[in-house]
Enzyme design. Structure first.
Site, PDB file in Angstrom:
ATOM      1  N   MET A 167       9.151  34.208 -26.542  1.00  0.00           N
ATOM      2  CA  MET A 167       8.805  32.984 -25.875  1.00  0.00           C
ATOM      3  C   MET A 167       9.756  31.883 -26.345  1.00  0.00           C
ATOM      4  O   MET A 167       9.619  31.362 -27.446  1.00  0.00           O
ATOM      5  CB  MET A 167       7.351  32.616 -26.200  1.00  0.00           C
ATOM      6  CG  MET A 167       6.960  31.258 -25.708  1.00  0.00           C
ATOM      7  SD  MET A 167       5.205  30.901 -25.819  1.00  0.00           S
ATOM      8  CE  MET A 167       4.919  30.842 -27.551  1.00  0.00           C
ATOM      9  N   PRO A 168      10.740  31.514 -25.533  1.00  0.00           N
ATOM     10  CA  PRO A 168      11.660  30.441 -25.906  1.00  0.00           C
ATOM     11  C   PRO A 168      10.947  29.091 -25.964  1.00  0.00           C
ATOM     12  O   PRO A 168      10.041  28.812 -25.182  1.00  0.00           O
ATOM     13  CB  PRO A 168      12.698  30.431 -24.786  1.00  0.00           C
ATOM     14  CG  PRO A 168      12.548  31.740 -24.100  1.00  0.00           C
ATOM     15  CD  PRO A 168      11.132  32.155 -24.281  1.00  0.00           C
ATOM     16  N   TYR A 169      11.387  28.264 -26.894  1.00  0.00           N
ATOM     17  CA  TYR A 169      10.853  26.915 -27.054  1.00  0.00           C
ATOM     18  C   TYR A 169      12.036  25.959 -27.092  1.00  0.00           C
ATOM     19  O   TYR A 169      12.923  26.102 -27.931  1.00  0.00           O
ATOM     20  CB  TYR A 169      10.051  26.828 -28.356  1.00  0.00           C
ATOM     21  CG  TYR A 169       9.556  25.440 -28.671  1.00  0.00           C
ATOM     22  CD1 TYR A 169       8.324  25.005 -28.203  1.00  0.00           C
ATOM     23  CD2 TYR A 169      10.314  24.578 -29.442  1.00  0.00           C
ATOM     24  CE1 TYR A 169       7.864  23.732 -28.503  1.00  0.00           C
ATOM     25  CE2 TYR A 169       9.860  23.302 -29.743  1.00  0.00           C
ATOM     26  CZ  TYR A 169       8.636  22.887 -29.268  1.00  0.00           C
ATOM     27  OH  TYR A 169       8.193  21.632 -29.555  1.00  0.00           O
TER      28      TYR A 169
END
Length: 67
Positions: free
Chosen positions: A1-3
């Site tokens: 999950m990229p942030y």
């Protein structure tokens, strides 16, 4: 999950501009890294110019001085 965390000075970015930043950052991760857009998180932090410093001065002071 990229942030992704985008920090901008609080100077009136519109809701439409922020939405464009969110869409663009998300699409960049899709295009470059093949990330899933449905799990990509983008946060925009707006910082008062008094709380943002460059070269030992706040952005507020620098802008007043024309820098």
């Amino acid at each position: 999950m990229p942030y992704v965390n985008i920090k901008i000075t609080r100077e009136g970015a519109t809701a439409e501009q922020k939405a464009a930043l969110i869409r663009g950052a998300t699409q960049l991760l899709v295009d470059v890294l093949g990330k899933n857009p449905t799990t990509t998180v983008v946060v925009i932090d707006e910082v008062d110019t008094d709380n943002w410093g460059i070269g030992g001065e706040s952005v507020t002071v620098r802008r007043k001085a024309g820098r």
